[in-house]
Design a protein around this motif. Structure first.
Motif, PDB file in Angstrom:
ATOM      1  N   LEU A  16     -13.028 -10.510  -0.923  1.00  0.00           N
ATOM      2  CA  LEU A  16     -11.792  -9.710  -0.715  1.00  0.00           C
ATOM      3  C   LEU A  16     -11.770  -8.365  -1.406  1.00  0.00           C
ATOM      4  CD1 LEU A  16      -9.119 -12.401  -1.024  1.00  0.00           C
ATOM      5  CD2 LEU A  16      -9.678 -11.237   0.907  1.00  0.00           C
ATOM      6  N   MET A  17     -12.427  -8.471  -2.405  1.00  0.00           N
ATOM      7  CA  MET A  17     -12.935  -7.032  -3.053  1.00  0.00           C
ATOM      8  C   MET A  17     -13.551  -6.142  -1.828  1.00  0.00           C
ATOM      9  SD  MET A  17     -11.611  -6.385  -5.664  1.00  0.00           S
ATOM     10  CE  MET A  17     -10.382  -7.591  -6.434  1.00  0.00           C
ATOM     11  N   SER A  18     -14.569  -6.741  -1.204  1.00  0.00           N
ATOM     12  CA  SER A  18     -15.291  -5.658  -0.453  1.00  0.00           C
ATOM     13  C   SER A  18     -14.198  -5.221   0.767  1.00  0.00           C
ATOM     14  CB  SER A  18     -16.367  -6.512   0.202  1.00  0.00           C
ATOM     15  OG  SER A  18     -17.587  -6.665  -0.765  1.00  0.00           O
ATOM     16  N   LEU A  19     -13.617  -6.335   1.366  1.00  0.00           N
ATOM     17  CA  LEU A  19     -12.693  -5.859   2.205  1.00  0.00           C
ATOM     18  C   LEU A  19     -11.657  -4.913   1.757  1.00  0.00           C
ATOM     19  CD1 LEU A  19     -11.819  -6.870   5.291  1.00  0.00           C
ATOM     20  CD2 LEU A  19     -10.000  -8.458   4.177  1.00  0.00           C
ATOM     21  N   ALA A  20     -11.309  -5.193   0.610  1.00  0.00           N
ATOM     22  CA  ALA A  20     -10.356  -4.145   0.294  1.00  0.00           C
ATOM     23  C   ALA A  20     -10.799  -2.622   0.143  1.00  0.00           C
ATOM     24  CB  ALA A  20      -9.905  -4.305  -1.488  1.00  0.00           C
ATOM     25  N   ALA A  21     -12.157  -2.466  -0.235  1.00  0.00           N
ATOM     26  CA  ALA A  21     -12.934  -1.241  -0.072  1.00  0.00           C
ATOM     27  C   ALA A  21     -12.929  -0.662   1.248  1.00  0.00           C
ATOM     28  CB  ALA A  21     -14.275  -1.475  -0.814  1.00  0.00           C
ATOM     29  N   GLY A  22     -13.260  -1.802   2.222  1.00  0.00           N
ATOM     30  CA  GLY A  22     -13.609  -1.184   3.596  1.00  0.00           C
ATOM     31  C   GLY A  22     -12.184  -0.632   4.130  1.00  0.00           C
ATOM     32  N   ILE A  23     -11.223  -1.513   3.758  1.00  0.00           N
ATOM     33  CA  ILE A  23      -9.747  -0.828   4.293  1.00  0.00           C
ATOM     34  C   ILE A  23      -9.517   0.419   3.837  1.00  0.00           C
ATOM     35  CG2 ILE A  23      -7.211  -1.518   4.288  1.00  0.00           C
ATOM     36  CD1 ILE A  23      -8.081  -4.509   4.558  1.00  0.00           C
ATOM     37  N   GLY A  24      -9.661   0.636   2.444  1.00  0.00           N
ATOM     38  CA  GLY A  24      -9.586   1.794   1.548  1.00  0.00           C
ATOM     39  C   GLY A  24     -10.269   2.846   2.503  1.00  0.00           C
ATOM     40  N   LEU A  25     -11.337   2.518   2.642  1.00  0.00           N
ATOM     41  CA  LEU A  25     -12.404   3.655   3.294  1.00  0.00           C
ATOM     42  C   LEU A  25     -11.695   4.250   4.481  1.00  0.00           C
ATOM     43  CD1 LEU A  25     -15.997   2.499   2.690  1.00  0.00           C
ATOM     44  CD2 LEU A  25     -14.743   4.670   2.023  1.00  0.00           C
ATOM     45  N   VAL A  26     -11.052   2.961   5.423  1.00  0.00           N
ATOM     46  CA  VAL A  26     -10.711   3.564   6.703  1.00  0.00           C
ATOM     47  C   VAL A  26      -9.336   4.206   6.519  1.00  0.00           C
ATOM     48  CG1 VAL A  26      -9.804   2.732   8.907  1.00  0.00           C
ATOM     49  CG2 VAL A  26     -12.120   1.891   7.865  1.00  0.00           C
ATOM     50  N   ARG A  27      -8.505   3.591   5.638  1.00  0.00           N
ATOM     51  CA  ARG A  27      -7.056   4.193   5.755  1.00  0.00           C
ATOM     52  C   ARG A  27      -6.795   5.361   4.729  1.00  0.00           C
ATOM     53  NH1 ARG A  27      -3.093   2.162   8.567  1.00  0.00           N
ATOM     54  NH2 ARG A  27      -1.703   2.507   6.669  1.00  0.00           N
ATOM     55  N   PHE A  28      -7.556   5.588   3.763  1.00  0.00           N
ATOM     56  CA  PHE A  28      -7.028   6.611   2.879  1.00  0.00           C
ATOM     57  C   PHE A  28      -7.404   7.871   3.557  1.00  0.00           C
ATOM     58  CE2 PHE A  28      -7.268   3.850  -1.471  1.00  0.00           C
ATOM     59  CZ  PHE A  28      -5.911   3.194  -1.002  1.00  0.00           C
ATOM     60  N   PRO A  29      -6.665   8.820   3.000  1.00  0.00           N
ATOM     61  CA  PRO A  29      -6.570  10.324   3.885  1.00  0.00           C
ATOM     62  C   PRO A  29      -7.993  11.172   3.015  1.00  0.00           C
ATOM     63  CG  PRO A  29      -4.985  10.189   2.179  1.00  0.00           C
ATOM     64  CD  PRO A  29      -5.374   8.673   2.026  1.00  0.00           C
ATOM     65  N   ASP A  30      -8.429  11.158   1.917  1.00  0.00           N
ATOM     66  CA  ASP A  30      -9.373  12.241   1.581  1.00  0.00           C
ATOM     67  C   ASP A  30     -10.244  11.427   0.638  1.00  0.00           C
ATOM     68  OD1 ASP A  30      -7.877  11.984  -0.836  1.00  0.00           O
ATOM     69  OD2 ASP A  30      -7.964  13.892  -1.317  1.00  0.00           O
ATOM     70  N   LEU A  31     -11.289  12.156   0.414  1.00  0.00           N
ATOM     71  CA  LEU A  31     -12.486  11.806  -0.178  1.00  0.00           C
ATOM     72  C   LEU A  31     -12.079  11.095  -1.613  1.00  0.00           C
ATOM     73  CD1 LEU A  31     -15.745  11.776  -0.240  1.00  0.00           C
ATOM     74  CD2 LEU A  31     -15.643  13.781  -1.539  1.00  0.00           C
ATOM     75  N   LEU A  32     -11.423  11.756  -2.580  1.00  0.00           N
ATOM     76  CA  LEU A  32     -11.101  11.211  -3.778  1.00  0.00           C
ATOM     77  C   LEU A  32     -10.551   9.972  -3.862  1.00  0.00           C
ATOM     78  CD1 LEU A  32     -10.217  14.634  -5.593  1.00  0.00           C
ATOM     79  CD2 LEU A  32     -12.390  13.464  -5.606  1.00  0.00           C
ATOM     80  N   SER A  33      -9.445   9.625  -2.852  1.00  0.00           N
ATOM     81  CA  SER A  33      -8.900   8.479  -3.046  1.00  0.00           C
ATOM     82  C   SER A  33      -9.779   7.446  -2.246  1.00  0.00           C
ATOM     83  CB  SER A  33      -7.684   8.520  -2.087  1.00  0.00           C
ATOM     84  OG  SER A  33      -7.782   9.273  -0.990  1.00  0.00           O
ATOM     85  N   ARG A  34     -10.821   7.760  -1.365  1.00  0.00           N
ATOM     86  CA  ARG A  34     -11.700   6.980  -0.993  1.00  0.00           C
ATOM     87  C   ARG A  34     -12.629   6.492  -1.911  1.00  0.00           C
ATOM     88  NH1 ARG A  34     -12.758  10.506   4.129  1.00  0.00           N
ATOM     89  NH2 ARG A  34     -11.017  10.099   5.339  1.00  0.00           N
TER      90      ARG A  34
END
Lengths: 130, 85
Positions: A16-34
């Motif tokens: 689920l941590m990996s899934l959170a990272a994947g979702i964050g990579l797709v959803r977050f708006p810019d580089l620093l939050s990703r």
């Protein structure tokens, strides 16, 4: 039996941590939050997965290797995140409207001003010497 | 236990697909580096899952090597990235 339950929970947590990272990579708006999202599976997810491995095999011989693996990841992932964040800030891959506070901005402008005064000072000195 | 293993595999596949999507789309090279770092983490998670399923320890060295390669790769790219989008 109880070991199976523990291993299942730990594996699910790590995945689920990996899934959170994947979702964050797709959803977050810019580089620093990703970047914040991407560091998640490497530290906490890896810890959960290594714990699952330790519980599954129940041997103390394994523990130093797993601790080494995790400490290594714990040391390297902040460094690489820092490097990516630094390069991202310098190449302006960030959205300033999303920042509430930019502490680095003061430092950078002050350094630039110092740099400029040094550069304007140097030719003047050469002129006086000549 | 079997169902959990399939579930974990599915979750990891979805995570890898999302990270690969960002690696393909990513506007800057730093986004791609981050996404590929996450893909490497997912691959490491898959290696651990494989060890748990097969009850062997062959992949431990591979796990350490993968994290080392990911570290070197992302630091190198971040060091030499230029202002080009």
């Amino acid at each position: 039996m109880i070991n199976d339950v523990i291993v299942s929970v730990l594996l699910l947590g790590g995945a689920l941590m990996s899934l959170a990272a994947g979702i964050g990579l797709v959803r977050f708006p810019d580089l620093l939050s990703r970047m914040h999202a991407a560091t998640k599976p490497q530290v906490l997810g890896l810890l959960l997965l290594l714990l699952a491995l330790a519980v599954e095999f129940e041997s103390w011989v394994l523990v130093p290797v797993l601790v080494l693996c995790w400490i290594f990841q714990l040391l390297t992932s902040p460094v690489s995140a820092h490097m990516v964040g630094r390069a991202g800030y310098r190449t302006r891959h960030l959205r300033r409207d999303l920042l509430t506070l930019d502490e680095l901005d003061d430092v950078v402008t002050r350094a630039a001003r110092n740099d400029a005064s040094h550069q304007s000072g140097r030719p003047a000195q050469i002129d006086t010497q000549e | 236990m079997n169902a959990v293993i399939y579930l974990v595999g599915g979750i990891l596949s979805v995570a890898a697909l999302l990270a690969l999507y960002r690696a393909v789309r990513g506007p800057s090279i730093l986004d791609r580096v981050l996404a590929l770092d996450v893909v490497l983490a997912v691959v490491g998670a898959g290696l651990v899952l494989n060890m748990v399923v097969g009850r062997h320890l062959d992949n431990l060295v591979l796990l350490v090597t993968i994290s080392l390669i990911g570290f070197i790769g992302s630091v190198t790219v971040a060091r030499f990235v230029t202002d080009r989008k």
